[in-house]
Write a protein that holds these residues in place. Sequence first.
Motif, mmCIF file in Angstrom:
data_model
loop_
_atom_site.group_PDB
_atom_site.id
_atom_site.type_symbol
_atom_site.label_atom_id
_atom_site.label_comp_id
_atom_site.label_asym_id
_atom_site.label_seq_id
_atom_site.Cartn_x
_atom_site.Cartn_y
_atom_site.Cartn_z
ATOM 1 N N GLY A 38 14.949 32.803 38.402
ATOM 2 C CA GLY A 38 15.798 32.750 39.592
ATOM 3 C C GLY A 38 15.968 31.502 39.861
ATOM 4 O O GLY A 38 16.517 31.100 41.443
ATOM 5 N N VAL A 39 16.179 30.314 39.114
ATOM 6 C CA VAL A 39 16.418 29.033 39.530
ATOM 7 C C VAL A 39 17.911 28.572 39.201
ATOM 8 O O VAL A 39 18.517 27.526 39.503
ATOM 9 C CB VAL A 39 15.350 27.949 39.254
ATOM 10 C CG1 VAL A 39 14.125 28.417 40.125
ATOM 11 C CG2 VAL A 39 15.106 27.953 37.747
ATOM 12 N N GLU A 40 18.449 29.294 38.113
ATOM 13 C CA GLU A 40 19.612 28.923 37.564
ATOM 14 C C GLU A 40 20.460 30.322 37.348
ATOM 15 O O GLU A 40 20.000 31.271 37.148
ATOM 16 C CB GLU A 40 19.571 28.239 36.184
ATOM 17 C CG GLU A 40 18.782 26.862 36.429
ATOM 18 C CD GLU A 40 18.644 26.006 35.111
ATOM 19 O OE1 GLU A 40 19.324 26.431 34.147
ATOM 20 O OE2 GLU A 40 18.242 24.944 34.895
ATOM 21 N N PHE A 41 21.971 29.773 37.285
ATOM 22 C CA PHE A 41 22.763 30.912 36.956
ATOM 23 C C PHE A 41 23.777 30.491 35.931
ATOM 24 O O PHE A 41 24.705 30.114 36.589
ATOM 25 C CB PHE A 41 23.325 31.787 38.285
ATOM 26 C CG PHE A 41 24.114 32.938 37.871
ATOM 27 C CD1 PHE A 41 23.235 33.955 37.991
ATOM 28 C CD2 PHE A 41 25.257 33.059 37.662
ATOM 29 C CE1 PHE A 41 23.877 35.344 37.580
ATOM 30 C CE2 PHE A 41 25.756 34.109 37.149
ATOM 31 C CZ PHE A 41 25.357 35.494 37.288
ATOM 32 N N PRO A 42 23.649 30.655 34.718
ATOM 33 C CA PRO A 42 24.845 30.163 33.670
ATOM 34 C C PRO A 42 25.739 31.157 33.478
ATOM 35 O O PRO A 42 25.465 32.446 33.582
ATOM 36 C CB PRO A 42 23.802 29.940 32.682
ATOM 37 C CG PRO A 42 22.695 31.097 32.528
ATOM 38 C CD PRO A 42 22.498 31.094 34.139
ATOM 39 N N PHE A 43 26.839 30.487 33.399
ATOM 40 C CA PHE A 43 28.199 31.275 33.078
ATOM 41 C C PHE A 43 28.915 30.667 31.506
ATOM 42 O O PHE A 43 28.850 29.540 31.381
ATOM 43 C CB PHE A 43 29.360 30.987 34.146
ATOM 44 C CG PHE A 43 29.086 31.504 35.609
ATOM 45 C CD1 PHE A 43 29.329 32.910 35.812
ATOM 46 C CD2 PHE A 43 28.267 30.753 36.318
ATOM 47 C CE1 PHE A 43 29.175 33.288 36.902
ATOM 48 C CE2 PHE A 43 27.988 31.284 37.561
ATOM 49 C CZ PHE A 43 28.643 32.496 38.061
ATOM 50 N N ILE A 44 29.461 31.718 30.915
ATOM 51 C CA ILE A 44 30.447 31.301 30.047
ATOM 52 C C ILE A 44 31.753 31.180 30.599
ATOM 53 O O ILE A 44 32.127 31.920 31.520
ATOM 54 C CB ILE A 44 30.352 32.118 28.719
ATOM 55 C CG1 ILE A 44 30.946 31.535 27.517
ATOM 56 C CG2 ILE A 44 30.694 33.506 29.004
ATOM 57 C CD1 ILE A 44 30.716 32.228 26.239
ATOM 58 N N VAL A 45 32.595 30.241 30.063
ATOM 59 C CA VAL A 45 33.989 30.123 30.607
ATOM 60 C C VAL A 45 34.976 30.694 29.495
ATOM 61 O O VAL A 45 35.051 29.985 28.484
ATOM 62 C CB VAL A 45 34.320 28.718 30.906
ATOM 63 C CG1 VAL A 45 35.589 28.371 31.520
ATOM 64 C CG2 VAL A 45 33.115 28.038 31.891
ATOM 65 N N PHE A 46 35.802 31.690 29.972
ATOM 66 C CA PHE A 46 36.942 32.067 29.009
ATOM 67 C C PHE A 46 38.310 31.535 29.583
ATOM 68 O O PHE A 46 38.607 32.003 30.828
ATOM 69 C CB PHE A 46 36.702 33.703 29.208
ATOM 70 C CG PHE A 46 37.834 34.412 28.216
ATOM 71 C CD1 PHE A 46 37.625 34.036 26.748
ATOM 72 C CD2 PHE A 46 38.963 34.682 28.604
ATOM 73 C CE1 PHE A 46 38.608 34.696 25.816
ATOM 74 C CE2 PHE A 46 39.954 35.602 27.688
ATOM 75 C CZ PHE A 46 39.677 35.359 26.503
ATOM 76 N N ASP A 47 39.054 31.191 28.637
ATOM 77 C CA ASP A 47 40.258 30.460 28.964
ATOM 78 C C ASP A 47 41.325 31.583 28.866
ATOM 79 O O ASP A 47 41.619 31.835 27.547
ATOM 80 C CB ASP A 47 40.904 29.376 28.167
ATOM 81 C CG ASP A 47 42.020 28.715 28.496
ATOM 82 O OD1 ASP A 47 42.561 28.559 29.762
ATOM 83 O OD2 ASP A 47 42.836 28.760 27.604
ATOM 84 N N LYS A 48 41.917 32.200 29.765
ATOM 85 C CA LYS A 48 42.837 33.247 29.526
ATOM 86 C C LYS A 48 44.092 32.938 28.857
ATOM 87 O O LYS A 48 44.750 33.780 28.055
ATOM 88 C CB LYS A 48 43.312 34.069 30.884
ATOM 89 C CG LYS A 48 42.093 34.670 31.512
ATOM 90 C CD LYS A 48 42.583 35.288 32.959
ATOM 91 C CE LYS A 48 41.538 36.273 33.467
ATOM 92 N NZ LYS A 48 41.866 36.847 34.823
ATOM 93 N N LYS A 49 44.629 31.728 29.187
ATOM 94 C CA LYS A 49 46.084 31.202 28.301
ATOM 95 C C LYS A 49 45.656 31.301 26.769
ATOM 96 O O LYS A 49 46.718 31.595 26.314
ATOM 97 C CB LYS A 49 46.361 29.843 29.127
ATOM 98 C CG LYS A 49 46.716 29.794 30.474
ATOM 99 C CD LYS A 49 47.140 28.557 30.956
ATOM 100 C CE LYS A 49 47.410 28.598 32.496
ATOM 101 N NZ LYS A 49 47.687 27.200 32.889
ATOM 102 N N SER A 50 44.828 30.736 26.411
ATOM 103 C CA SER A 50 44.604 30.677 25.328
ATOM 104 C C SER A 50 43.611 31.946 24.439
ATOM 105 O O SER A 50 43.766 32.205 23.322
ATOM 106 C CB SER A 50 43.726 29.270 24.525
ATOM 107 O OG SER A 50 42.391 29.562 25.198
#
Length: 198
Positions: A67-79
Amino acid sequence: MSLVLFQNTILEDETVLLRPLLEWDVENLMEISINEPETWKYSLVQANGKENLEKYIQIALKAKENGVEFPFIVFDKKSGKYAGSTRFYDINLEFKTLQLGYTWYGGAFRGTGLNKHCKFLLLQFAFETLGVERVEFRADNNNERSIAAMKSIGCKVEGVLRNHMPTLGSDARRDSIILSILKNEWFDDVKENLKRKL
């Protein structure tokens, strides 16, 4: 709002999609991990190479579980490709504060405007959904690219923590620059200024 309530949060606009980081995202980030080790030059937690990337994701997911972090993965829609990762950390909803960092992108996604889209979505969520009063950012004081990126989204420099942390593979210690955006600044002008840059 508790962290449990946004375990499956997805943030997106026409350019980028941020979704919760998952264990099997090792495969989605492997190309950057293997081919671009310089990405983690200023980081104590390396994600270069399969083993380090697996460990990086495991550490992030354990912190999320706690409960101390919230990680995301980033997806580039253009590519149509995964671009990197970012996260909220040092989350303290009682004090209404959190930090935004552990942000990295593959070289092909730097300088494309992707980061501004990510930061807009994350800041909007932090201030308008979570209701935090302050979002803090930190960086190695020598990391000029990262500092310039933070200033360009509206962060204000608060100061430098001297001799703050060790550096990887060296006896030297780093100075850490501290920047932040406050809730009133977000609503007063940062939000609109950043929106114009998207």
